[in-house]
Motif scaffolding. Sequence first.
Motif, PDB file in Angstrom:
ATOM      1  N   ARG A  42       0.937  -1.264   0.093  1.00  0.00           N
ATOM      2  CA  ARG A  42      -0.077   0.002  -0.048  1.00  0.00           C
ATOM      3  C   ARG A  42       0.868   0.977   0.057  1.00  0.00           C
ATOM      4  NH1 ARG A  42      -3.661   0.823   4.959  1.00  0.00           N
ATOM      5  NH2 ARG A  42      -2.017   0.636   5.953  1.00  0.00           N
ATOM      6  N   VAL A  43       0.805   2.106  -0.927  1.00  0.00           N
ATOM      7  CA  VAL A  43       1.557   3.246  -0.948  1.00  0.00           C
ATOM      8  C   VAL A  43       0.730   4.802  -0.991  1.00  0.00           C
ATOM      9  CG1 VAL A  43       3.227   2.237  -2.532  1.00  0.00           C
ATOM     10  CG2 VAL A  43       1.218   3.187  -3.487  1.00  0.00           C
ATOM     11  N   ASN A  44       1.295   5.594  -0.374  1.00  0.00           N
ATOM     12  CA  ASN A  44       0.755   6.810  -0.218  1.00  0.00           C
ATOM     13  C   ASN A  44       1.398   8.010  -1.199  1.00  0.00           C
ATOM     14  OD1 ASN A  44      -0.258   9.460   0.207  1.00  0.00           O
ATOM     15  ND2 ASN A  44      -0.813   8.993   2.261  1.00  0.00           N
ATOM     16  N   TYR A  45       0.817   8.001  -2.430  1.00  0.00           N
ATOM     17  CA  TYR A  45       1.725   8.865  -3.330  1.00  0.00           C
ATOM     18  C   TYR A  45       2.038  10.177  -2.921  1.00  0.00           C
ATOM     19  CZ  TYR A  45       0.566   4.934  -6.595  1.00  0.00           C
ATOM     20  OH  TYR A  45       0.538   3.721  -7.188  1.00  0.00           O
ATOM     21  N   ARG A  46       1.279  10.875  -2.104  1.00  0.00           N
ATOM     22  CA  ARG A  46       1.489  12.157  -1.523  1.00  0.00           C
ATOM     23  C   ARG A  46       2.568  12.212  -0.451  1.00  0.00           C
ATOM     24  NH1 ARG A  46      -4.530  14.436  -0.259  1.00  0.00           N
ATOM     25  NH2 ARG A  46      -5.192  14.311  -2.579  1.00  0.00           N
ATOM     26  N   THR A  47       2.549  11.385   0.208  1.00  0.00           N
ATOM     27  CA  THR A  47       3.751  11.014   1.388  1.00  0.00           C
ATOM     28  C   THR A  47       4.968  10.341   1.242  1.00  0.00           C
ATOM     29  OG1 THR A  47       2.527   9.428   2.735  1.00  0.00           O
ATOM     30  CG2 THR A  47       1.774  11.728   3.116  1.00  0.00           C
ATOM     31  N   GLY A  48       4.637   9.416   0.281  1.00  0.00           N
ATOM     32  CA  GLY A  48       5.791   8.256   0.034  1.00  0.00           C
ATOM     33  C   GLY A  48       5.965   7.350   1.046  1.00  0.00           C
ATOM     34  N   GLN A  49       4.803   7.234   2.050  1.00  0.00           N
ATOM     35  CA  GLN A  49       4.869   6.124   2.754  1.00  0.00           C
ATOM     36  C   GLN A  49       4.342   4.586   2.282  1.00  0.00           C
ATOM     37  OE1 GLN A  49       2.171   8.055   6.179  1.00  0.00           O
ATOM     38  NE2 GLN A  49       3.841   8.013   7.258  1.00  0.00           N
ATOM     39  N   MET A  50       4.901   3.717   2.788  1.00  0.00           N
ATOM     40  CA  MET A  50       4.424   2.402   2.372  1.00  0.00           C
ATOM     41  C   MET A  50       4.187   1.490   3.592  1.00  0.00           C
ATOM     42  SD  MET A  50       7.230   1.799  -0.464  1.00  0.00           S
ATOM     43  CE  MET A  50       8.708   2.543   0.167  1.00  0.00           C
ATOM     44  N   SER A  51       3.315   0.439   3.080  1.00  0.00           N
ATOM     45  CA  SER A  51       3.449  -0.612   4.131  1.00  0.00           C
ATOM     46  C   SER A  51       3.072  -1.856   3.227  1.00  0.00           C
ATOM     47  CB  SER A  51       2.258  -0.345   5.215  1.00  0.00           C
ATOM     48  OG  SER A  51       0.829  -0.202   4.559  1.00  0.00           O
ATOM     49  N   ILE A  52       2.939  -3.089   3.876  1.00  0.00           N
ATOM     50  CA  ILE A  52       2.869  -4.369   3.363  1.00  0.00           C
ATOM     51  C   ILE A  52       1.378  -4.843   3.716  1.00  0.00           C
ATOM     52  CG2 ILE A  52       3.546  -6.678   2.871  1.00  0.00           C
ATOM     53  CD1 ILE A  52       6.128  -4.233   3.444  1.00  0.00           C
ATOM     54  N   CYS A  53       0.580  -5.303   2.932  1.00  0.00           N
ATOM     55  CA  CYS A  53      -0.901  -5.863   3.115  1.00  0.00           C
ATOM     56  C   CYS A  53      -0.825  -7.105   2.898  1.00  0.00           C
ATOM     57  CB  CYS A  53      -1.826  -5.039   2.706  1.00  0.00           C
ATOM     58  SG  CYS A  53      -1.881  -3.177   3.133  1.00  0.00           S
ATOM     59  N   TYR A  54      -1.608  -7.971   3.647  1.00  0.00           N
ATOM     60  CA  TYR A  54      -1.566  -9.451   3.290  1.00  0.00           C
ATOM     61  C   TYR A  54      -2.771 -10.134   3.914  1.00  0.00           C
ATOM     62  CZ  TYR A  54       0.980 -10.057   7.451  1.00  0.00           C
ATOM     63  OH  TYR A  54       1.584  -9.621   8.667  1.00  0.00           O
ATOM     64  N   VAL A  55      -3.392 -11.093   3.507  1.00  0.00           N
ATOM     65  CA  VAL A  55      -4.680 -11.762   4.309  1.00  0.00           C
ATOM     66  C   VAL A  55      -3.754 -12.822   5.428  1.00  0.00           C
ATOM     67  CG1 VAL A  55      -6.492 -13.420   4.212  1.00  0.00           C
ATOM     68  CG2 VAL A  55      -5.861 -11.893   2.373  1.00  0.00           C
ATOM     69  N   PHE A  56      -4.350 -12.642   6.831  1.00  0.00           N
ATOM     70  CA  PHE A  56      -3.880 -13.376   7.859  1.00  0.00           C
ATOM     71  C   PHE A  56      -5.155 -13.515   8.840  1.00  0.00           C
ATOM     72  CE2 PHE A  56      -2.412 -13.304  12.191  1.00  0.00           C
ATOM     73  CZ  PHE A  56      -1.417 -14.481  11.995  1.00  0.00           C
ATOM     74  N   ASP A  57      -5.414 -14.782   8.996  1.00  0.00           N
ATOM     75  CA  ASP A  57      -6.603 -15.014  10.021  1.00  0.00           C
ATOM     76  C   ASP A  57      -7.870 -14.661   9.448  1.00  0.00           C
ATOM     77  OD1 ASP A  57      -6.023 -16.868  12.135  1.00  0.00           O
ATOM     78  OD2 ASP A  57      -5.709 -15.337  13.392  1.00  0.00           O
ATOM     79  N   GLU A  58      -8.270 -14.631   8.176  1.00  0.00           N
ATOM     80  CA  GLU A  58      -9.634 -14.197   7.728  1.00  0.00           C
ATOM     81  C   GLU A  58      -9.634 -12.909   7.357  1.00  0.00           C
ATOM     82  OE1 GLU A  58     -11.747 -16.639   6.596  1.00  0.00           O
ATOM     83  OE2 GLU A  58     -10.214 -18.170   6.941  1.00  0.00           O
ATOM     84  N   ARG A  59      -8.522 -12.229   7.522  1.00  0.00           N
ATOM     85  CA  ARG A  59      -8.470 -10.551   7.419  1.00  0.00           C
ATOM     86  C   ARG A  59      -7.436 -10.103   6.618  1.00  0.00           C
ATOM     87  NH1 ARG A  59     -12.417  -8.267  11.745  1.00  0.00           N
ATOM     88  NH2 ARG A  59     -12.143  -6.323  10.303  1.00  0.00           N
ATOM     89  N   VAL A  60      -7.562  -8.723   6.126  1.00  0.00           N
ATOM     90  CA  VAL A  60      -6.494  -8.186   5.596  1.00  0.00           C
ATOM     91  C   VAL A  60      -5.999  -7.399   6.680  1.00  0.00           C
ATOM     92  CG1 VAL A  60      -5.556  -6.594   3.843  1.00  0.00           C
ATOM     93  CG2 VAL A  60      -7.542  -8.188   3.313  1.00  0.00           C
ATOM     94  N   VAL A  61      -4.436  -7.673   6.683  1.00  0.00           N
ATOM     95  CA  VAL A  61      -3.769  -6.906   7.651  1.00  0.00           C
ATOM     96  C   VAL A  61      -2.484  -6.075   6.902  1.00  0.00           C
ATOM     97  CG1 VAL A  61      -4.186  -8.491   9.628  1.00  0.00           C
ATOM     98  CG2 VAL A  61      -1.965  -8.717   8.269  1.00  0.00           C
ATOM     99  N   CYS A  62      -2.137  -4.824   7.491  1.00  0.00           N
ATOM    100  CA  CYS A  62      -1.118  -4.251   6.797  1.00  0.00           C
ATOM    101  C   CYS A  62      -0.111  -3.870   8.054  1.00  0.00           C
ATOM    102  CB  CYS A  62      -1.655  -2.955   6.157  1.00  0.00           C
ATOM    103  SG  CYS A  62      -2.909  -2.934   5.067  1.00  0.00           S
TER     104      CYS A  62
END
Length: 151
Positions: free
Chosen positions: A98-118
């Motif tokens: 997941r990227v924020n084009y305005r701030t340059g921040q990033m995180s990684i998102c994936y499915v874990f325990d029936e939910r999407v977590v980042c």
Amino acid sequence: MRPLGSAALIVAVLALGGLSGPALAASYDFVPAPQTDLNRIYRIDRITGEVSSCQYGLQEGTVGVTLCYSAGEGAGAQPPGEYGLVASRHEREGGVFRVNYRTGQMSICYVFDERVVCTPQMTPSPAASTAAPTAATPSVSSGTGASPQRP
């Protein structure tokens, strides 16, 4: 004449009100997981950064089902921004960035325990990107010709 003018005004207000619904609707982007044997697609709200995911699932006696995973820890709405999803080229990776084009921040998102977590949103610092990490990267003795792999 006055009733006709009022009716026209009401029709105009209703028509404009009908247009405001779609105009206010959130815009989404969709990106497939890079894992080549996984039929999962991620969805992001471009304004809030909320991430969810769906995939195909088998169900006996039917054509199958759509399995969807809602936003879990870290995948919910973030401060308003301009968000997007980027898939890596790693063919065995089930998550996306997941990227924020305005701030340059990033995180990684994936499915874990029936939910999407980042993971928490991070911005690489200029000093950190030029210095090699010591504990997180395996060491290689000189002369082997091998280089440590970075994620």
